[in-house]
Design a protein around this motif. Structure first.
Motif, PDB file in Angstrom:
ATOM      1  N   VAL A 188       0.810  -1.214   0.000  1.00  0.00           N
ATOM      2  CA  VAL A 188       0.000   0.000   0.000  1.00  0.00           C
ATOM      3  C   VAL A 188       0.848   1.270   0.000  1.00  0.00           C
ATOM      4  O   VAL A 188       0.322   2.361  -0.229  1.00  0.00           O
ATOM      5  CB  VAL A 188      -0.989   0.029   1.187  1.00  0.00           C
ATOM      6  CG1 VAL A 188      -1.945  -1.135   1.098  1.00  0.00           C
ATOM      7  CG2 VAL A 188      -0.264   0.059   2.520  1.00  0.00           C
ATOM      8  N   ARG A 189       2.147   1.140   0.236  1.00  0.00           N
ATOM      9  CA  ARG A 189       3.012   2.323   0.196  1.00  0.00           C
ATOM     10  C   ARG A 189       3.812   2.415  -1.106  1.00  0.00           C
ATOM     11  O   ARG A 189       4.637   3.311  -1.265  1.00  0.00           O
ATOM     12  CB  ARG A 189       3.973   2.316   1.388  1.00  0.00           C
ATOM     13  CG  ARG A 189       3.294   2.645   2.713  1.00  0.00           C
ATOM     14  CD  ARG A 189       4.295   2.798   3.846  1.00  0.00           C
ATOM     15  NE  ARG A 189       3.665   3.309   5.063  1.00  0.00           N
ATOM     16  CZ  ARG A 189       4.319   3.602   6.183  1.00  0.00           C
ATOM     17  NH1 ARG A 189       5.637   3.418   6.249  1.00  0.00           N
ATOM     18  NH2 ARG A 189       3.674   4.071   7.235  1.00  0.00           N
ATOM     19  N   GLY A 220       7.556  13.606   0.968  1.00  0.00           N
ATOM     20  CA  GLY A 220       6.732  13.136   2.074  1.00  0.00           C
ATOM     21  C   GLY A 220       7.538  12.183   2.937  1.00  0.00           C
ATOM     22  O   GLY A 220       8.545  11.608   2.494  1.00  0.00           O
ATOM     23  N   VAL A 221       7.110  11.999   4.193  1.00  0.00           N
ATOM     24  CA  VAL A 221       7.825  11.105   5.116  1.00  0.00           C
ATOM     25  C   VAL A 221       6.813  10.167   5.766  1.00  0.00           C
ATOM     26  O   VAL A 221       5.873  10.618   6.438  1.00  0.00           O
ATOM     27  CB  VAL A 221       8.566  11.908   6.206  1.00  0.00           C
ATOM     28  CG1 VAL A 221       9.304  10.946   7.148  1.00  0.00           C
ATOM     29  CG2 VAL A 221       9.541  12.897   5.581  1.00  0.00           C
ATOM     30  N   TRP A 222       7.006   8.866   5.545  1.00  0.00           N
ATOM     31  CA  TRP A 222       6.143   7.884   6.188  1.00  0.00           C
ATOM     32  C   TRP A 222       6.428   7.842   7.683  1.00  0.00           C
ATOM     33  O   TRP A 222       7.561   8.082   8.120  1.00  0.00           O
ATOM     34  CB  TRP A 222       6.365   6.486   5.613  1.00  0.00           C
ATOM     35  CG  TRP A 222       5.998   6.314   4.167  1.00  0.00           C
ATOM     36  CD1 TRP A 222       6.848   6.058   3.135  1.00  0.00           C
ATOM     37  CD2 TRP A 222       4.682   6.355   3.597  1.00  0.00           C
ATOM     38  NE1 TRP A 222       6.155   5.948   1.952  1.00  0.00           N
ATOM     39  CE2 TRP A 222       4.821   6.127   2.210  1.00  0.00           C
ATOM     40  CE3 TRP A 222       3.404   6.573   4.114  1.00  0.00           C
ATOM     41  CZ2 TRP A 222       3.735   6.101   1.340  1.00  0.00           C
ATOM     42  CZ3 TRP A 222       2.318   6.549   3.252  1.00  0.00           C
ATOM     43  CH2 TRP A 222       2.486   6.313   1.886  1.00  0.00           C
ATOM     44  N   ALA A 223       5.418   7.511   8.465  1.00  0.00           N
ATOM     45  CA  ALA A 223       5.583   7.337   9.902  1.00  0.00           C
ATOM     46  C   ALA A 223       5.704   5.854  10.201  1.00  0.00           C
ATOM     47  O   ALA A 223       4.789   5.073   9.931  1.00  0.00           O
ATOM     48  CB  ALA A 223       4.395   7.926  10.653  1.00  0.00           C
ATOM     49  N   GLY A 224       6.859   5.453  10.742  1.00  0.00           N
ATOM     50  CA  GLY A 224       7.074   4.058  11.095  1.00  0.00           C
ATOM     51  C   GLY A 224       7.281   3.172   9.891  1.00  0.00           C
ATOM     52  O   GLY A 224       7.333   3.632   8.744  1.00  0.00           O
ATOM     53  N   ALA A 225       7.376   1.875  10.157  1.00  0.00           N
ATOM     54  CA  ALA A 225       7.654   0.899   9.096  1.00  0.00           C
ATOM     55  C   ALA A 225       6.422   0.097   8.710  1.00  0.00           C
ATOM     56  O   ALA A 225       6.482  -0.720   7.789  1.00  0.00           O
ATOM     57  CB  ALA A 225       8.765  -0.050   9.549  1.00  0.00           C
ATOM     58  N   GLU A 226       5.312   0.325   9.388  1.00  0.00           N
ATOM     59  CA  GLU A 226       4.095  -0.419   9.074  1.00  0.00           C
ATOM     60  C   GLU A 226       3.621  -0.084   7.660  1.00  0.00           C
ATOM     61  O   GLU A 226       3.700   1.058   7.226  1.00  0.00           O
ATOM     62  CB  GLU A 226       3.004  -0.050  10.094  1.00  0.00           C
ATOM     63  CG  GLU A 226       1.676  -0.737   9.853  1.00  0.00           C
ATOM     64  CD  GLU A 226       0.588  -0.222  10.787  1.00  0.00           C
ATOM     65  OE1 GLU A 226      -0.562  -0.694  10.663  1.00  0.00           O
ATOM     66  OE2 GLU A 226       0.883   0.642  11.621  1.00  0.00           O
ATOM     67  N   ASP A 227       3.129  -1.109   6.969  1.00  0.00           N
ATOM     68  CA  ASP A 227       2.635  -0.903   5.606  1.00  0.00           C
ATOM     69  C   ASP A 227       1.251  -0.253   5.669  1.00  0.00           C
ATOM     70  O   ASP A 227       0.224  -0.880   5.426  1.00  0.00           O
ATOM     71  CB  ASP A 227       2.580  -2.236   4.871  1.00  0.00           C
ATOM     72  CG  ASP A 227       2.293  -2.049   3.372  1.00  0.00           C
ATOM     73  OD1 ASP A 227       2.588  -0.961   2.852  1.00  0.00           O
ATOM     74  OD2 ASP A 227       1.771  -2.995   2.752  1.00  0.00           O
ATOM     75  N   MET A 264       0.663  11.229   0.027  1.00  0.00           N
ATOM     76  CA  MET A 264       0.902  10.363   1.177  1.00  0.00           C
ATOM     77  C   MET A 264       0.009  10.819   2.333  1.00  0.00           C
ATOM     78  O   MET A 264      -0.172  12.011   2.554  1.00  0.00           O
ATOM     79  CB  MET A 264       2.375  10.424   1.575  1.00  0.00           C
ATOM     80  CG  MET A 264       3.312   9.809   0.556  1.00  0.00           C
ATOM     81  SD  MET A 264       5.072  10.197   0.835  1.00  0.00           S
ATOM     82  CE  MET A 264       5.320   9.613   2.505  1.00  0.00           C
ATOM     83  N   GLY A 265      -0.570   9.853   3.045  1.00  0.00           N
ATOM     84  CA  GLY A 265      -1.454  10.214   4.141  1.00  0.00           C
ATOM     85  C   GLY A 265      -2.747  10.827   3.666  1.00  0.00           C
ATOM     86  O   GLY A 265      -3.331  11.681   4.342  1.00  0.00           O
ATOM     87  N   GLU A 266      -3.209  10.390   2.492  1.00  0.00           N
ATOM     88  CA  GLU A 266      -4.445  10.939   1.911  1.00  0.00           C
ATOM     89  C   GLU A 266      -5.578  10.952   2.938  1.00  0.00           C
ATOM     90  O   GLU A 266      -5.771  10.001   3.692  1.00  0.00           O
ATOM     91  CB  GLU A 266      -4.856  10.078   0.721  1.00  0.00           C
ATOM     92  CG  GLU A 266      -6.204  10.420   0.129  1.00  0.00           C
ATOM     93  CD  GLU A 266      -6.773   9.305  -0.706  1.00  0.00           C
ATOM     94  OE1 GLU A 266      -7.971   9.016  -0.576  1.00  0.00           O
ATOM     95  OE2 GLU A 266      -6.014   8.701  -1.494  1.00  0.00           O
ATOM     96  N   GLN A 267      -6.340  12.035   2.948  1.00  0.00           N
ATOM     97  CA  GLN A 267      -7.432  12.182   3.897  1.00  0.00           C
ATOM     98  C   GLN A 267      -8.767  12.359   3.172  1.00  0.00           C
ATOM     99  O   GLN A 267      -8.803  12.629   1.971  1.00  0.00           O
ATOM    100  CB  GLN A 267      -7.177  13.381   4.812  1.00  0.00           C
ATOM    101  CG  GLN A 267      -5.934  13.230   5.689  1.00  0.00           C
ATOM    102  CD  GLN A 267      -5.686  14.449   6.559  1.00  0.00           C
ATOM    103  OE1 GLN A 267      -6.458  15.398   6.532  1.00  0.00           O
ATOM    104  NE2 GLN A 267      -4.611  14.427   7.317  1.00  0.00           N
ATOM    105  N   ILE A 268      -9.840  12.213   3.923  1.00  0.00           N
ATOM    106  CA  ILE A 268     -11.176  12.524   3.449  1.00  0.00           C
ATOM    107  C   ILE A 268     -11.528  13.924   3.951  1.00  0.00           C
ATOM    108  O   ILE A 268     -11.481  14.187   5.153  1.00  0.00           O
ATOM    109  CB  ILE A 268     -12.210  11.508   3.956  1.00  0.00           C
ATOM    110  CG1 ILE A 268     -11.874  10.104   3.446  1.00  0.00           C
ATOM    111  CG2 ILE A 268     -13.612  11.921   3.516  1.00  0.00           C
ATOM    112  CD1 ILE A 268     -12.002   9.935   1.953  1.00  0.00           C
ATOM    113  N   THR A 269     -11.831  14.823   3.050  1.00  0.00           N
ATOM    114  CA  THR A 269     -12.154  16.200   3.407  1.00  0.00           C
ATOM    115  C   THR A 269     -13.640  16.458   3.153  1.00  0.00           C
ATOM    116  O   THR A 269     -14.401  15.541   2.848  1.00  0.00           O
ATOM    117  CB  THR A 269     -11.321  17.186   2.578  1.00  0.00           C
ATOM    118  OG1 THR A 269     -11.806  17.188   1.215  1.00  0.00           O
ATOM    119  CG2 THR A 269      -9.848  16.804   2.585  1.00  0.00           C
TER     120      THR A 269
END
Length: 406
Positions: A188-189, A220-227, A264-269
């Protein structure tokens, strides 16, 4: 009637009387009140303007119904008819060569398993493990599948997992296919890119670019290593995660590559998913493509649907965001304004590029789209569009067999 006209004239003559609190002083300069305008909008008291009335009074006079219409869809015949177990989706624009229509599309087989299983052997999306195929037709309805045009790359290549969502450009006797690419593993990343192939014949053979012609922003910067695509420390640009749905148009001596960006980190607005469009420009069809500093060029959208129109570029914005289901136009290919609302347009439109693009709505007269028969399997369909200028009931003067009874 005479007293009403006198009342309206008095309100117009009052001018700034329309800008009583709570209308801000800066708004007064943007509101133009004429007898014709208030009559058209049904406003009889300009001393009490709602927020909706203020917006309506700011609408430019050029906003007409010449883009308003309705659509019907139909199933295709021949090899592009629905086939159980097969995915055919995201048709390109239609071009005509030697009296035949050509279309390119994504094709895969088998069900979609998602991300919970073995992503090295299963399909995570319907557009996963796709190759690009093409078909021809004499009438746009009955199609013959001609074969594969562009295959996935060898293991380790930037396009080794899937090539899909293709678009065609014809330029000076050459044909160019732009498309999305994914490199394994498809998690997913993963960051999708854009590839290019070219040929001197619509039948190929096609030469693929050795490297992608467009990539996501790298800020962009991912948070942690989780997928997990929603966990970020920094979201980055509007296209920091994916660049999708490419379409190249020759324009003003250059080549404009329009694309969908996912962050990255797409949100619902308040408008739904955060999806926006961008453009990258090159001097040569093969690139290098440089992203415009004005990106993003839309606040909404999904699949790219753009075409030349009256010296500029028009765009159909669909599916996602606060400005979805609108036609927008730009005089320079970058700065777009809304010029119409389009109710329920088809998804993933493949425009008929043989059509006259100067007449509004003519570009929507016929084309291709796709349908989710199920989440696992999709098929390509046709659509027809027609302008709608009246709304009448059955038997009312101006009705046509009740076609406008909605």
């Amino acid at each position: 009637m005479g007293l009403q006209k006198i009342a309206v004239a008095l309100m117009v003559a009052a001018g700034l009387n329309a800008c009583q609190p709570p209308v801000a002083e800066k708004d007064c300069d943007k509101i133009v009140i004429t007898p014709e305008k208030v009559d058209f909008l049904g406003i009889t008291d300009t001393t009490h303007l709602s927020a909706a009335s203020k917006r309506a009074l700011r609408w430019p006079d050029e906003l007409t119904n010449e883009w308003f219409g309705e659509f019907e869809q139909f199933y295709l015949q021949g090899d592009l008819a629905y086939e159980e177990g097969v995915v055919r989706r995201d048709p390109s624009a239609l071009i005509k060569v030697d009296g035949k229509y050509f279309v390119w599309y994504s094709k895969s087989v088998g069900p979609t398993d998602g991300f919970a299983g073995d992503i090295e052997t299963e399909k995570v999306f319907p557009w996963d493990r796709c190759d690009i195929w093409y078909a021809t037709s004499e009438d746009g309805i009955t199609w013959k599948e001609e074969g594969m045009a562009v295959a996935r790359g060898e293991k380790g290549a930037y396009d080794d997992r899937s090539v899909f969502t293709v678009e065609i450009m014809e330029w000076e006797g050459m044909y160019y296919l732009s498309y999305q690419t994914v490199k394994s593993p498809y998690n997913v990343r993963v960051k999708n890119q854009v590839g290019l192939a070219w040929s001197d014949s619509p039948h190929g053979p096609w030469t693929k670019s050795k490297e992608p012609i467009l990539s996501p922003a790298d800020n962009g910067v991912w948070a942690g290593a989780e997928d997990n695509r929603f966990k970020v420390e920094k979201k980055g640009d509007f296209d920091s995660h994916k660049v999708h749905d490419p379409c190249i148009l020759p324009y003003k001596g250059k080549f404009y590559l329009y694309y969908k960006g996912e962050q990255m980190g797409e949100q619902i607005t308040f408008g739904g998913r955060q999806i926006r469009h961008g453009v990258a420009i090159a001097d040569n069809p093969k690139g290098p493509y440089v992203k415009s500093p004005y990106n993003p060029i839309s606040n909404s959208g999904h699949e790219i649907c753009v075409w030349p129109h009256k010296g500029g570029i028009a765009s159909l914005i669909t599916t996602d965001g606060p400005e979805k289901n609108t036609v927008q136009w730009s005089p320079d290919g970058i700065n777009f304004d809304i010029i119409a609302s389009i109710p329920a347009p088809p998804h993933a439109i493949g425009l008929d590029r043989t059509k006259d693009t100067e007449e509004p709505f003519a570009i929507f007269g016929f084309g291709l789209t796709h349908e989710y028969v199920s989440y696992d399997y999709q098929c390509i369909k046709g659509f027809r569009g027609k302008r709608k200028t009246t709304h009448v009931g059955k038997g009312e003067a101006g009705s046509t067999k009740g076609s406008d009874e909605k």
